[in-house]
Design an enzyme around this catalytic site. Structure first.
Site, PDB file in Angstrom:
ATOM      1  N   ASP A   1      -6.616  -1.484   5.335  1.00  0.00           N
ATOM      2  CA  ASP A   1      -5.745  -2.537   4.794  1.00  0.00           C
ATOM      3  C   ASP A   1      -6.023  -3.902   5.418  1.00  0.00           C
ATOM      4  O   ASP A   1      -5.530  -4.918   4.923  1.00  0.00           O
ATOM      5  CB  ASP A   1      -4.261  -2.179   5.023  1.00  0.00           C
TER       6      ASP A   1
ATOM      7  N   ASP B   1      -0.667  -0.454   6.460  1.00  0.00           N
ATOM      8  CA  ASP B   1      -0.684   0.083   7.829  1.00  0.00           C
ATOM      9  C   ASP B   1      -2.040   0.597   8.266  1.00  0.00           C
ATOM     10  O   ASP B   1      -2.287   0.751   9.453  1.00  0.00           O
ATOM     11  CB  ASP B   1       0.332   1.219   7.968  1.00  0.00           C
TER      12      ASP B   1
ATOM     13  N   ASP C   1       0.884  -1.164   0.000  1.00  0.00           N
ATOM     14  CA  ASP C   1       0.000   0.000   0.000  1.00  0.00           C
ATOM     15  C   ASP C   1       0.927   1.221   0.000  1.00  0.00           C
ATOM     16  O   ASP C   1       1.982   1.189   0.622  1.00  0.00           O
ATOM     17  CB  ASP C   1      -0.868   0.000   1.258  1.00  0.00           C
TER      18      ASP C   1
END
Length: 624
Positions: A521, A517, A324
């Site tokens: 997610d 994080d 991400d």
């Protein structure tokens, strides 16, 4: 060395001294007169019971509980058999060297456990709260949410919270592996388990103890050993069937040849005992889990929590890693990167935009005001009008100022110059005239590019980045970091779909990892073969869903974990091949009467000690 291990060492030394003395006397011919009597049996029984009484007790206890086929049973039967055929010295030697192997095992397990137990030491024993002007120590579990606690110099922080008063440096080494202390001042968050430095802090708690960082970490560490790798499960099942088979094989070896060939019972019983000693699966049963335990310990030393050996094994097979972008590869902090004025200075454009955004709570507005860095005279600003999906119109010094996106410029017929910079582009106009652009972007984390290079170096074949950001911004970050594949403008649900698509492209045993994080997610972390979360700044949901947690958010450590996991798996496989090969060879020699009890001792205890020492290398896995 523990008290139990010291006691065992004393027993080994005492039994060894007696055994060596008896062995010398026997071979010097001093026992000729009592060679085939009960006296020689009793003399050798003394060192045998000193060194082996606990093995006999464990074997008898396990048999009474229905657990017959284990290494204690094999050692007891083999040594009883050796005594039964008059091979007293061999019987004592087998038990003595088996206990030496057990001592090595205990020491190795203790050494491997030390790195993880260091993490267990982070649990705070008390919290200081102020009652009637005096500090009182209470159980951290009894501190209510929102309470003010006092943390004196050198004390461990008992609960997560925000500093209300004081300034100090916080030692986070126990959690993150980071040796450099972090400064904590008023308004900063501090996490439980860290050690306060030289200053006294007053902290308002933001979580109860059960929900605190330290409590979550301790729970994860305690559960780590319960999640076994496929190799460990295989060895457990293998030993379950292997031990009864070799025991039955030894019985057949002791009975059938004398019945078929006639006579020679003593010789074949001895061969059966040798067969039993060789077949003991200690090297496999001990060294395989010990190897994985060492790997998890090595990871904890650098501030990475691996939740089980099955995840360590999966990391060794990882070939694709998906990131991400925001908060993982970038800082998640929007800052002004470029100021491009038209017919005015940069300072004038920035001041104009800062005044126009004076009342806004949007993160982009905050980054513009932060870049301006001066106190704003809000009296110069009139009532702002929001233009949905485009920006705002606000009077500044009586002049109409437009701040927004490209769409706003088109709607108001402003003759503007398009800016294709990576990041968020804020267009500004004053009194119908284009004033320029301000580019705001999230900055790349220090070391992120190095992390990608390190992953490629250790064998990760493809690095992918997923983000909800604009394609231009995503492409710029990907180019800077050396990312192989980029998917931009994704919603959280799209990320799951994209990871599932990438999973279908994996070949053979290769695994896919996702690194994130944020709370959004968590679904993707769960869906990937390996979920890797940021532990310092990451959300609770992400950390809970992940399989591996980077305690200090350092993505460079992912390459280190790949190295540790692959070295651990290599060590485990070396132990399996070595143990099985040596045992197979000596088993055949023993069955045909070529190997004696001393070769049997090496095939069991010697192989176990070598495999244990090899497993301990996992704890000292070298990080490039």
């Amino acid at each position: 060395m523990t008290k139990k291990q010291k006691k065992m060492l004393m027993r080994i030394i005492l039994a060894l001294v007696l055994f060596v003395g008896l062995f010398i006397c026997e071979h010097a011919g001093l026992f000729t007169s009592i060679e085939h009597t009960v006296f020689l049996f009793i003399i050798y029984l003394v060192p045998y019971l000193i060194i082996g009484y606990d093995i006999i007790y464990k074997a008898a206890r396990n048999i009474s509980h229905g657990q017959v086929f284990d290494e204690n049973f094999l050692m007891m039967i083999a040594t009883f058999g050796a005594f039964g055929v008059g091979e007293y010295s061999e019987g004592v030697a087998v038990m003595l060297f088996y206990q030496v192997g057990e001592l090595f095992q205990g020491y190795a397990v203790g050494k491997s456990r030390q790195s993880i137990s260091d993490m267990m030491d982070i649990c705070p024993e008390y919290a200081n709260i102020e009652v009637d002007g005096k500090l009182t120590q209470v159980d951290p579990d009894d501190v209510e949410l929102g309470s003010i606690i006092v943390i004196k110099p050198g004390e461990r922080i008992p609960l997560d919270g925000v500093v209300q008063e004081g300034e100090s440096f916080i030692d986070t080494a126990a959690l993150t592996g980071e040796s450099v202390p972090r400064k904590a001042t008023v308004g900063d968050e501090v996490i439980s388990g860290c050690v306060n430095g030289s200053g006294t802090l007053k902290v308002q708690t933001t979580k109860e103890f059960d929900d605190s960082t330290v409590a979550r970490i301790l729970e994860l560490v305690e559960n780590a050993s319960s999640k076994k790798a496929k190799v460990e499960n295989f060895i457990t099942k293998f030993a379950r069937y292997y031990t009864p088979v070799v025991t039955i094989g030894a019985v057949i070896l002791a009975i059938l040849p004398p019945l078929i060939l006639g006579g020679g019972w003593s010789e074949w019983i001895e061969r059966a005992c040798i067969f039993l000693v060789i077949s003991c699966p200690c090297a496999l049963v001990i060294s395989v889990p010990l190897g994985f335990f060492g790997g998890i310990g090595a990871a904890s030393r650098i501030g990475v929590l691996v939740k089980g050996s099955n995840y360590l094994e999966a990391v060794a097979e990882m070939e694709t890693i998906v990131f991400d972008k925001t908060g993982t590869l970038t800082k998640g902090e929007f800052k002004v990167q470029e100021i491009c004025p038209v017919n005015r200075s940069k300072e004038e454009l920035l001041e104009l935009a800062a005044l126009a955004e004076g009342y806004s709570t949007h993160p982009i507005a905050g980054s513009i005001r932060e870049a301006y860095g001066k106190e704003l005279n809000i009296e110069r600003v009139g009532q702002a009008e929001e233009i949905a999906g485009c920006g705002i119109s606000v009077p500044v010094d009586g002049k109409e100022v437009l701040i927004g996106n490209e769409k706003l410029m088109k709607e108001r017929n402003i003759d503007y110059m398009p800016d294709k910079s990576a990041g968020t582009v804020v267009y500004a106009a004053c009194e119908g005239s284009f004033a320029g652009t301000i580019v705001i972007a999230d900055s790349v984390k220090e070391g992120a590019a190095q992390a990608i290079r390190s992953m490629k170096r250790v064998g990760v074949k493809k690095c992918v980045m997923l983000t909800g950001d604009r394609k231009e911004a995503a492409d710029a970050v990907a180019k800077e970091l050396g990312i192989d594949e980029v998917h931009a403008e994704l919603l959280p649900g799209d990320k799951v779909a994209k990871v599932e698509e990438l999973l279908t492209m994996q070949e053979g045993r290769s695994k896919l990892a996702f690194v994130g994080d944020g709370i959004n997610d968590a679904p993707v972390l769960t869906r990937a073969d390996i979920g890797i979360a940021m532990g310092s700044m990451g959300s609770d949901a992400a950390i809970e869903a992940a399989d591996v947690v980077l305690m200090d958010d350092d993505v460079k450590k992912i390459a280190s974990i790949v190295q540790i996991s692959r070295k651990t798996l290599a060590i485990v496989k070396q132990n399996i091949v070595f143990a099985l090969a040596v045992k197979a060879l000596v088993l055949l020699l023993g069955a045909f009467g070529v190997a004696n009890m001393w070769e049997a001792v090496f095939a069991d205890v010697g192989v176990s000690v070598i495999a244990i020492l090899n497993s301990m290398r996992a704890l000292r896995a070298e990080i490039e």
